[in-house]
Design an enzyme around this catalytic site. Structure first.
Site, PDB file in Angstrom:
ATOM      1  N   LYS A  10       0.877  -1.294  -0.089  1.00  0.00           N
ATOM      2  CA  LYS A  10       0.095  -0.114   0.030  1.00  0.00           C
ATOM      3  C   LYS A  10       0.914   1.380   0.040  1.00  0.00           C
ATOM      4  O   LYS A  10       1.943   1.401   0.950  1.00  0.00           O
ATOM      5  CB  LYS A  10      -0.822   0.228   1.210  1.00  0.00           C
ATOM      6  CG  LYS A  10      -1.798   1.245   1.451  1.00  0.00           C
ATOM      7  CD  LYS A  10      -2.154   1.359   2.890  1.00  0.00           C
ATOM      8  CE  LYS A  10      -1.408   1.565   4.133  1.00  0.00           C
ATOM      9  NZ  LYS A  10      -0.504   2.652   3.835  1.00  0.00           N
ATOM     10  N   GLY A  95       2.065  -0.816   4.721  1.00  0.00           N
ATOM     11  CA  GLY A  95       0.863  -1.694   4.824  1.00  0.00           C
ATOM     12  C   GLY A  95       1.035  -2.993   4.927  1.00  0.00           C
ATOM     13  O   GLY A  95      -0.030  -3.802   4.626  1.00  0.00           O
ATOM     14  N   SER A  98      -1.247  -5.007   7.574  1.00  0.00           N
ATOM     15  CA  SER A  98      -2.615  -4.655   7.323  1.00  0.00           C
ATOM     16  C   SER A  98      -3.066  -5.196   5.924  1.00  0.00           C
ATOM     17  O   SER A  98      -4.212  -5.637   5.892  1.00  0.00           O
ATOM     18  CB  SER A  98      -2.765  -3.141   7.090  1.00  0.00           C
ATOM     19  OG  SER A  98      -2.611  -2.380   8.305  1.00  0.00           O
ATOM     20  N   ASP A 120      -5.628   0.791   8.740  1.00  0.00           N
ATOM     21  CA  ASP A 120      -5.498   0.791   7.382  1.00  0.00           C
ATOM     22  C   ASP A 120      -5.971  -0.594   6.690  1.00  0.00           C
ATOM     23  O   ASP A 120      -5.725  -0.754   5.477  1.00  0.00           O
ATOM     24  CB  ASP A 120      -3.652   0.418   7.100  1.00  0.00           C
ATOM     25  CG  ASP A 120      -3.267   1.834   7.120  1.00  0.00           C
ATOM     26  OD1 ASP A 120      -3.709   2.902   6.829  1.00  0.00           O
ATOM     27  OD2 ASP A 120      -1.792   1.678   7.364  1.00  0.00           O
TER      28      ASP A 120
END
Length: 266
Positions: A10, A95, A98, A120
């Site tokens: 991400k 990320g 996440s 996230d």
């Protein structure tokens, strides 16, 4: 039957901190995209939960119920044997954990539990460009974002997110420019250059390696930190120039994590 899942990196192209709630949660406004590099998961239903973590960044990653992957499966109401291959550096502002959790929820049908696992996680349920606002609970796809050729650079340092937020000079900043309608790639990059990552200065003040990573990316069309760091990104006109830059930076800094990547557009 084993199900394969991909957990892409991400990238916060922007990250504006627009306030702080009474309960301490920070309010954000961020444009998020996803890269074609990430972690890999093999998920197989089983009588008992089990998690195996391998890969270049497996060290220090728990393989028990404290891992978001394990918790995601539990929240989805499924017991499974999960093999997680960690290709992304940990605590890097891209990320990893996440995205891993979101991949499990997406695969097992537990998307409703995303926010309970972290701010996230909801935005990582989809791999398209999205605007993330609030505490991560307000996410919406954004059209018109072009696919980008980036170089991601992580200098191998971990900056605790809570410390970055704690040392922010201002926690009540302007949101993103709401004009999210671009005629072409050049217009998008002009708009993007006028936006910010409000955490960048705070993170860079805590470790000089972030400034070094940003300096290494000089010459790109745009250079910025992603998330709370320490991964930084540079935007390049095409994949060949991105790969050349990545090779140059990796050669000069063999101990850094450096990748030329493409992102998913809309």
């Amino acid at each position: 039957m084993t199900i394969e899942a991909f957990a892409p990196a991400k990238i916060n192209l922007t990250l504006h901190v627009t306030g702080q709630r009474d309960d301490g949660y920070h309010l954000l406004d961020s444009l998020v995209v996803f890269a074609n590099v990430g972690d890999h998961l093999d998920i197989e239903p089983a009588p008992e939960m089990a998690l195996e973590v391998t890969g270049p960044f497996a060290d220090g990653v728990p393989s028990d119920a404290s891992n978001l992957v394990w918790r995601a499966a539990q929240m989805a109401g499924v017991t499974a044997r999960i093999a997680l291959t960690k290709e992304l550096p940990n605590g890097a502002g891209i990320g990893g954990g996440s995205s891993d959790a979101a991949a499990v929820l997406r695969t097992l049908g537990g998307e409703a539990h995303a926010l309970a696992l972290g701010a996230d996680v909801p935005v990582c349920l989809l791999d398209c460009p999205q605007r993330m606002r609030g505490i991560g609970d307000d996410v919406a796809p954004v059209g018109g974002v072009p696919p980008l050729d980036l170089v991601l650079v992580n200098p191998g340092v971990h900056v605790p997110t809570q410390d970055v937020f704690k040392r922010l000079a201002s926690k009540d900043n302007a949101p993103m420019d709401a004009h999210l309608n671009w005629s072409d790639r050049a217009a998008f990059l002009t708009w993007l250059g006028d936006q910010r990552n409000d955490l960048q200065a705070s993170a860079a003040a805590q470790t000089s390696e972030i400034s070094s990573a940003l300096d290494a990316l000089k010459g790109a069309q745009l250079v910025r930190m992603s998330g709370s760091g320490a991964t930084c990104y540079g935007v390049y006109p095409g994949p060949w120039l991105a790969r050349e830059a990545a090779d140059r930076i990796a050669g000069a800094h063999p101990d850094w994590w450096v990748r030329a990547v493409g992102t998913v557009g809309a």
